[in-house]
Design a protein around this motif. Structure first.
Motif, PDB file in Angstrom:
ATOM      1  N   ARG A   9      70.951  28.091  -3.408  1.00 19.62           N
ATOM      2  CA  ARG A   9      71.608  28.700  -4.800  1.00 19.62           C
ATOM      3  C   ARG A   9      70.674  29.605  -5.500  1.00 19.62           C
ATOM      4  NH1 ARG A   9      76.304  25.958  -6.733  1.00 19.62           N
ATOM      5  NH2 ARG A   9      76.622  24.200  -5.074  1.00 19.62           N
ATOM      6  N   ASP A  10      69.459  29.446  -5.144  1.00 15.97           N
ATOM      7  CA  ASP A  10      68.461  30.583  -5.692  1.00 15.97           C
ATOM      8  C   ASP A  10      67.472  31.209  -4.940  1.00 15.97           C
ATOM      9  OD1 ASP A  10      66.626  31.821  -7.870  1.00 15.97           O
ATOM     10  OD2 ASP A  10      66.111  29.814  -8.598  1.00 15.97           O
ATOM     11  N   LEU A  11      67.992  32.200  -4.304  1.00 18.59           N
ATOM     12  CA  LEU A  11      67.229  32.783  -3.251  1.00 18.59           C
ATOM     13  C   LEU A  11      65.655  33.483  -3.611  1.00 18.59           C
ATOM     14  CD1 LEU A  11      70.226  34.425  -1.390  1.00 18.59           C
ATOM     15  CD2 LEU A  11      69.061  32.298  -1.010  1.00 18.59           C
ATOM     16  N   GLU A  12      65.678  33.547  -5.116  1.00 16.06           N
ATOM     17  CA  GLU A  12      64.244  34.280  -5.400  1.00 16.06           C
ATOM     18  C   GLU A  12      63.369  33.246  -5.510  1.00 16.06           C
ATOM     19  OE1 GLU A  12      65.045  36.335  -9.122  1.00 16.06           O
ATOM     20  OE2 GLU A  12      66.851  37.538  -8.322  1.00 16.06           O
ATOM     21  N   HIS A  13      63.548  32.005  -5.716  1.00 18.43           N
ATOM     22  CA  HIS A  13      62.479  31.129  -5.579  1.00 18.43           C
ATOM     23  C   HIS A  13      62.136  30.456  -4.368  1.00 18.43           C
ATOM     24  CE1 HIS A  13      63.662  31.185 -10.015  1.00 18.43           C
ATOM     25  NE2 HIS A  13      61.876  30.958 -10.035  1.00 18.43           N
ATOM     26  N   LEU A  14      60.780  30.385  -4.079  1.00 20.99           N
ATOM     27  CA  LEU A  14      60.293  29.897  -2.988  1.00 20.99           C
ATOM     28  C   LEU A  14      59.643  28.567  -3.290  1.00 20.99           C
ATOM     29  CD1 LEU A  14      58.855  32.814  -0.982  1.00 20.99           C
ATOM     30  CD2 LEU A  14      61.083  31.722  -0.806  1.00 20.99           C
ATOM     31  N   PHE A  15      59.680  27.525  -2.464  1.00 25.15           N
ATOM     32  CA  PHE A  15      58.973  26.377  -2.521  1.00 25.15           C
ATOM     33  C   PHE A  15      58.182  25.870  -1.424  1.00 25.15           C
ATOM     34  CE2 PHE A  15      62.947  26.457  -5.053  1.00 25.15           C
ATOM     35  CZ  PHE A  15      62.508  25.985  -6.144  1.00 25.15           C
ATOM     36  N   MET A  16      57.047  25.134  -1.569  1.00 26.08           N
ATOM     37  CA  MET A  16      56.173  24.820  -0.414  1.00 26.08           C
ATOM     38  C   MET A  16      56.671  23.558   0.043  1.00 26.08           C
ATOM     39  SD  MET A  16      54.245  27.131  -0.257  1.00 26.08           S
ATOM     40  CE  MET A  16      53.078  26.875   0.756  1.00 26.08           C
ATOM     41  N   ASP A  17      57.432  22.716  -0.517  1.00 28.43           N
ATOM     42  CA  ASP A  17      57.932  21.498  -0.186  1.00 28.43           C
ATOM     43  C   ASP A  17      59.593  21.358  -0.271  1.00 28.43           C
ATOM     44  OD1 ASP A  17      58.360  18.628  -0.038  1.00 28.43           O
ATOM     45  OD2 ASP A  17      57.981  18.218  -2.232  1.00 28.43           O
ATOM     46  N   LYS A  18      60.024  20.919   0.779  1.00 24.85           N
ATOM     47  CA  LYS A  18      61.449  20.792   1.065  1.00 24.85           C
ATOM     48  C   LYS A  18      62.178  19.818   0.043  1.00 24.85           C
ATOM     49  CE  LYS A  18      65.153  19.770   4.417  1.00 24.85           C
ATOM     50  NZ  LYS A  18      66.159  19.421   3.645  1.00 24.85           N
ATOM     51  N   ALA A  19      61.563  19.053  -0.314  1.00 29.79           N
ATOM     52  CA  ALA A  19      62.202  17.981  -1.442  1.00 29.79           C
ATOM     53  C   ALA A  19      62.278  18.610  -2.651  1.00 29.79           C
ATOM     54  CB  ALA A  19      61.540  16.600  -1.364  1.00 29.79           C
ATOM     55  N   GLU A  20      61.320  19.588  -3.068  1.00 25.92           N
ATOM     56  CA  GLU A  20      61.281  20.302  -4.305  1.00 25.92           C
ATOM     57  C   GLU A  20      62.293  21.366  -4.345  1.00 25.92           C
ATOM     58  OE1 GLU A  20      58.301  22.948  -7.184  1.00 25.92           O
ATOM     59  OE2 GLU A  20      57.544  21.887  -5.311  1.00 25.92           O
ATOM     60  N   ALA A  21      62.619  22.049  -3.254  1.00 22.02           N
ATOM     61  CA  ALA A  21      63.584  22.668  -2.847  1.00 22.02           C
ATOM     62  C   ALA A  21      65.016  22.325  -3.236  1.00 22.02           C
ATOM     63  CB  ALA A  21      63.649  23.562  -1.471  1.00 22.02           C
ATOM     64  N   ASP A  22      65.130  21.052  -2.534  1.00 26.40           N
ATOM     65  CA  ASP A  22      66.373  20.256  -2.650  1.00 26.40           C
ATOM     66  C   ASP A  22      66.751  19.825  -3.938  1.00 26.40           C
ATOM     67  OD1 ASP A  22      66.903  20.469  -0.052  1.00 26.40           O
ATOM     68  OD2 ASP A  22      66.142  18.429   0.660  1.00 26.40           O
ATOM     69  N   ARG A  23      65.659  19.378  -4.786  1.00 25.09           N
ATOM     70  CA  ARG A  23      65.784  18.976  -6.254  1.00 25.09           C
ATOM     71  C   ARG A  23      66.266  20.240  -7.235  1.00 25.09           C
ATOM     72  NH1 ARG A  23      61.340  15.771  -5.188  1.00 25.09           N
ATOM     73  NH2 ARG A  23      59.934  17.269  -6.195  1.00 25.09           N
ATOM     74  N   HIS A  24      65.584  21.376  -6.799  1.00 26.36           N
ATOM     75  CA  HIS A  24      66.068  22.620  -7.420  1.00 26.36           C
ATOM     76  C   HIS A  24      67.473  22.947  -7.206  1.00 26.36           C
ATOM     77  CE1 HIS A  24      65.351  26.237  -9.876  1.00 26.36           C
ATOM     78  NE2 HIS A  24      65.682  26.874  -8.636  1.00 26.36           N
ATOM     79  N   ASP A  25      67.795  22.819  -6.225  1.00 31.71           N
ATOM     80  CA  ASP A  25      69.331  23.145  -5.638  1.00 31.71           C
ATOM     81  C   ASP A  25      70.262  22.005  -6.209  1.00 31.71           C
ATOM     82  OD1 ASP A  25      70.964  24.755  -4.124  1.00 31.71           O
ATOM     83  OD2 ASP A  25      71.225  23.258  -2.729  1.00 31.71           O
ATOM     84  N   LYS A  26      70.030  21.061  -6.487  1.00 31.13           N
ATOM     85  CA  LYS A  26      70.880  19.915  -7.041  1.00 31.13           C
ATOM     86  C   LYS A  26      70.837  20.075  -8.539  1.00 31.13           C
ATOM     87  CE  LYS A  26      70.433  16.276  -3.674  1.00 31.13           C
ATOM     88  NZ  LYS A  26      69.776  15.086  -3.135  1.00 31.13           N
ATOM     89  N   MET A  27      69.841  20.759  -9.073  1.00 26.46           N
ATOM     90  CA  MET A  27      69.643  20.837 -10.537  1.00 26.46           C
ATOM     91  C   MET A  27      70.607  22.179 -10.924  1.00 26.46           C
ATOM     92  SD  MET A  27      68.364  22.906 -13.249  1.00 26.46           S
ATOM     93  CE  MET A  27      67.117  23.870 -12.254  1.00 26.46           C
TER      94      MET A  27
END
Length: 86
Positions: free
Chosen positions: A11-29
């Protein structure tokens, strides 16, 4: 040459995450923020789309504090009030 794995929220292609779980949390938020904005805009027609989006994002970002407040701990919101004052 090193290989680095990074994750991106769908949902937010500009932000990159080093951790999949963190990316998933951001997506859910972001998903929660979108739904909250939709509910707010339908419930309070005088809110502009931008205001509803901002409020939805704020509520989703602070979901833990709002959850405490909705679970009979309204004083939890003072944490947010204090952070706004600073």
């Amino acid at each position: 040459m090193a290989v680095e794995v990074v994750y991106r929220s769908s949902r937010d292609l500009e932000h990159l995450f080093m951790d999949k779980a963190e990316a998933d949390r951001h997506d859910k938020m972001l998903e929660l923020a979108e739904l909250l904005a939709e509910v707010l805009q339908k419930s309070v027609p005088s809110l502009s789309e931008q205001q509803a989006e901002e409020a939805g994002f704020y509520m989703a970002k602070n979901r833990d504090v709002f959850a405490k407040a909705f679970k009979s701990q309204p004083d939890a919101l003072s944490e947010l009030l204090n952070s706004v004052d600073e």
